[in-house]
Motif scaffolding. Structure first.
Motif, PDB file in Angstrom:
ATOM      1  N   ASP A 217     -14.237  10.953  28.141  1.00 32.08           N
ATOM      2  CA  ASP A 217     -14.829  11.132  26.821  1.00 32.08           C
ATOM      3  C   ASP A 217     -16.287  10.672  26.829  1.00 32.08           C
ATOM      4  N   PRO A 218     -17.180  11.397  26.124  1.00 33.14           N
ATOM      5  CA  PRO A 218     -18.597  10.979  26.084  1.00 33.14           C
ATOM      6  C   PRO A 218     -18.791   9.566  25.563  1.00 33.14           C
ATOM      7  N   ALA A 219     -17.887   9.096  24.696  1.00 30.71           N
ATOM      8  CA  ALA A 219     -18.019   7.729  24.183  1.00 30.71           C
ATOM      9  C   ALA A 219     -17.922   6.701  25.296  1.00 30.71           C
ATOM     10  N   GLN A 222     -21.302   6.317  26.738  1.00 32.85           N
ATOM     11  CA  GLN A 222     -22.182   5.568  25.840  1.00 32.85           C
ATOM     12  C   GLN A 222     -21.956   4.069  25.994  1.00 32.85           C
ATOM     13  N   CYS A 223     -20.690   3.672  26.131  1.00 32.47           N
ATOM     14  CA  CYS A 223     -20.397   2.248  26.345  1.00 32.47           C
ATOM     15  C   CYS A 223     -20.964   1.770  27.674  1.00 32.47           C
ATOM     16  N   LEU A 224     -20.783   2.553  28.726  1.00 36.90           N
ATOM     17  CA  LEU A 224     -21.266   2.158  30.053  1.00 36.90           C
ATOM     18  C   LEU A 224     -22.780   2.070  30.078  1.00 36.90           C
ATOM     19  N   ALA A 225     -23.453   2.999  29.374  1.00 35.57           N
ATOM     20  CA  ALA A 225     -24.915   2.983  29.371  1.00 35.57           C
ATOM     21  C   ALA A 225     -25.476   1.801  28.603  1.00 35.57           C
ATOM     22  N   ILE A 252      -9.868  10.049  29.456  1.00 39.04           N
ATOM     23  CA  ILE A 252     -10.289   8.643  29.502  1.00 39.04           C
ATOM     24  C   ILE A 252     -11.142   8.377  28.271  1.00 39.04           C
ATOM     25  N   ARG A 253     -10.698   7.447  27.442  1.00 39.08           N
ATOM     26  CA  ARG A 253     -11.402   7.129  26.199  1.00 39.08           C
ATOM     27  C   ARG A 253     -11.940   5.702  26.239  1.00 39.08           C
ATOM     28  N   GLU A 267     -20.590   0.140  17.754  1.00 41.20           N
ATOM     29  CA  GLU A 267     -21.399   0.760  16.723  1.00 41.20           C
ATOM     30  C   GLU A 267     -22.252   1.898  17.257  1.00 41.20           C
ATOM     31  N   GLU A 268     -22.382   1.993  18.578  1.00 38.89           N
ATOM     32  CA  GLU A 268     -23.199   3.049  19.150  1.00 38.89           C
ATOM     33  C   GLU A 268     -22.390   4.280  19.506  1.00 38.89           C
TER      34      GLU A 268
END
Length: 460
Positions: A217-219, A222-225, A252-253, A267-268
């Motif tokens: 999942d793209p989210a 975002q968390c990893l970045a 994978i979420r 929040e991101e």
């Protein structure tokens, strides 16, 4: 001297590519070209950078592009070998050098003859051995333990450390002459925080290396970045392995990531979703006590592919001025981060629908502020100055008497509910039967009984 494309690409003399994974705009592009140029010489290289940045990978990259690529590459972790053994590990020993030396043994320096010796964590090298390493680099010869004969050495040295050797020199923990001998071609490797654009490339590399085909999942990206990655690439590799082993779904979420990675950055995340408000006859002030939503406010989980939880709050209900936002916050706090669609019934007429992405942090903040607003509306708080509302407390107060009365009420209620069975009443109160009996005996001398006391029986 012009650089060969195979050297810059990191291809060994056997045609095997090395795992230098990065994006086109990564800081490693310049680092890679520097290492490729250094590889063409026999100059000593000092690789610096945080732990997990890939110092050994770059050491192998330099070796593969050097004229010594068809000779051994010998890595030595100076921090992993006990101080009493590191000299014999590096230089070897002759028969009879010490008790148990029944035969001669070659050291790592001899093993690297004609090739590359990689000394990792060289900052951990004891001071006594730093002198011998300095002589080895100056004279290109060494003496095995227990021998008085010098042995010539032919190798290329690459050293690596995650310490600031200049600071170690100033602190007296590292010899300055050895530092300058090593500081011929210094190469600093950037941390993963400095090249966040490489994270998707590295994740994909490790993911496919484990033969994984599941969608991510793209989210998650975002968390990893957004994560700090104190362990750098090594930590990312270990995370990929953990997710591959522990995640159960076909996708994978963000929920599959460790809490320390996903929690500070929820929040991101802006996944696509739909949440509307479900009807509930629960007081908003009670519903969002301590910023948490009760299960009563949330509709049952939707079916796969269906709409999100749905709720409607009447504008005429108590606290209706803020109920819509309160329940939206409650729903979002109990579900994955989504874009929130708020539908508020403005009475008997049609609903006004507005869609806007709201982050969990902002929803939690709104919930906290509006909780105080609802309590103030109900008269539970006072805010005469416009500051944060505070509970109304009345003083003076007889706290011991108040607590004793409260205890008596609970004891009476428990006895009434259990038919005056002391054993069962004690279970309801979370205490032992003996403790309850003792409290009942003491209560006989209480001058302020809290109410009619049911007769207790000794039934078990």
């Amino acid at each position: 001297m012009p650089l060969l494309a195979t050297i810059v690409a990191g291809v060994t003399s056997m045609g095997t590519p090395l795992n230098l994974v990065h994006g086109p705009d990564s800081p490693l592009v310049d680092t890679r070209r520097t290492c490729a140029r250094v590889a063409l010489s026999d100059a000593t290289v000092l690789l610096t950078g945080e732990t997990g940045t890939g110092k050994e990978v770059f050491a192998r990259f330099i070796h593969s592009g050097s004229p010594r690529s068809n000779r051994p590459f010998v890595p030595v972790n100076c921090g992993a070998i006990p101080e009493a053994l590191i000299e014999s590990e590096l230089f070897g020993y002759v028969r009879g050098a010490f008790t148990g030396a029944v035969s001669a043994r070659k050291g790592r320096v001899a093993t690297a003859e004609g090739g590359t010796l990689f000394l990792d964590e060289i900052g951990e090298l004891p001071l006594a051995l730093q002198v011998k390493l300095l002589r080895l680099l100056q004279e290109r010869s060494y003496e095995p333990v227990g021998s008085s004969e010098s042995v010539p050495a032919n190798f290329r040295l690459i050293a690596a450390t995650n310490k600031d050797l200049a600071e170690e020199v100033r602190a007296g923990r590292f010899r300055s002459d050895l530092f300058y001998r090593l500081h011929v071609c210094p190469v600093r490797l950037p941390s993963l925080r400095e090249r966040r654009g490489d994270i998707p490339y590295l994740f994909r590399h490790f993911w496919t290396a484990r033969r994984e085909t599941r969608t991510v999942d793209p989210a998650v990206m975002q968390c990893l970045a957004s994560y700090g990655w104190p362990g750098n690439v090594r930590e990312l590799e270990n995370l990929v392995e953990r997710v591959s082993v522990c995640a159960e779904g076909e996708v994978i979420r963000a929920i599959d990531l460790p809490l320390g990675i996903r929690a500070p950055h929820l929040e991101e995340i802006s996944s696509v979703g739909d949440v509307r408000l479900p009807a509930a006859a629960v007081s908003p002030a009670a519903a969002l006590d301590d910023g948490l939503a009760p299960d009563d406010l949330l509709a049952p989980a939707p079916a796969a592919g269906g709409p999100g939880p749905v709720a409607v709050v009447s504008a005429s209900s108590p606290g209706s001025a803020v109920s819509d936002v309160l329940v939206a916050a409650a729903a979002a706090l109990a579900t994955p981060p989504v874009a929130v669609t708020v539908a508020v019934a403005a009475g008997p007429g049609p609903s006004d629908v507005e869609t806007a992405p709201i982050s969990l942090r902002s929803l939690a903040s709104m919930a906290n502020e509006l909780r105080h607003a609802v309590r103030a509306e109900a008269g539970a708080t006072s805010n005469p100055t416009g500051n944060t509302p505070t509970p109304i407390l009345q003083f003076p107060i007889d706290l011991p008497t108040m607590l004793r009365d409260l205890e008596n009420r609970y004891i009476n209620a428990a006895l009434a509910q259990t038919g005056s069975n002391k054993k069962e009443a004690a279970k309801l109160l979370g205490m032992g039967r003996t403790t309850l009996v003792e409290k009942l005996r003491r209560r006989s001398s209480d001058v302020r009984p809290s109410g009619p006391e049911p007769e207790a029986v000794e039934s078990e």
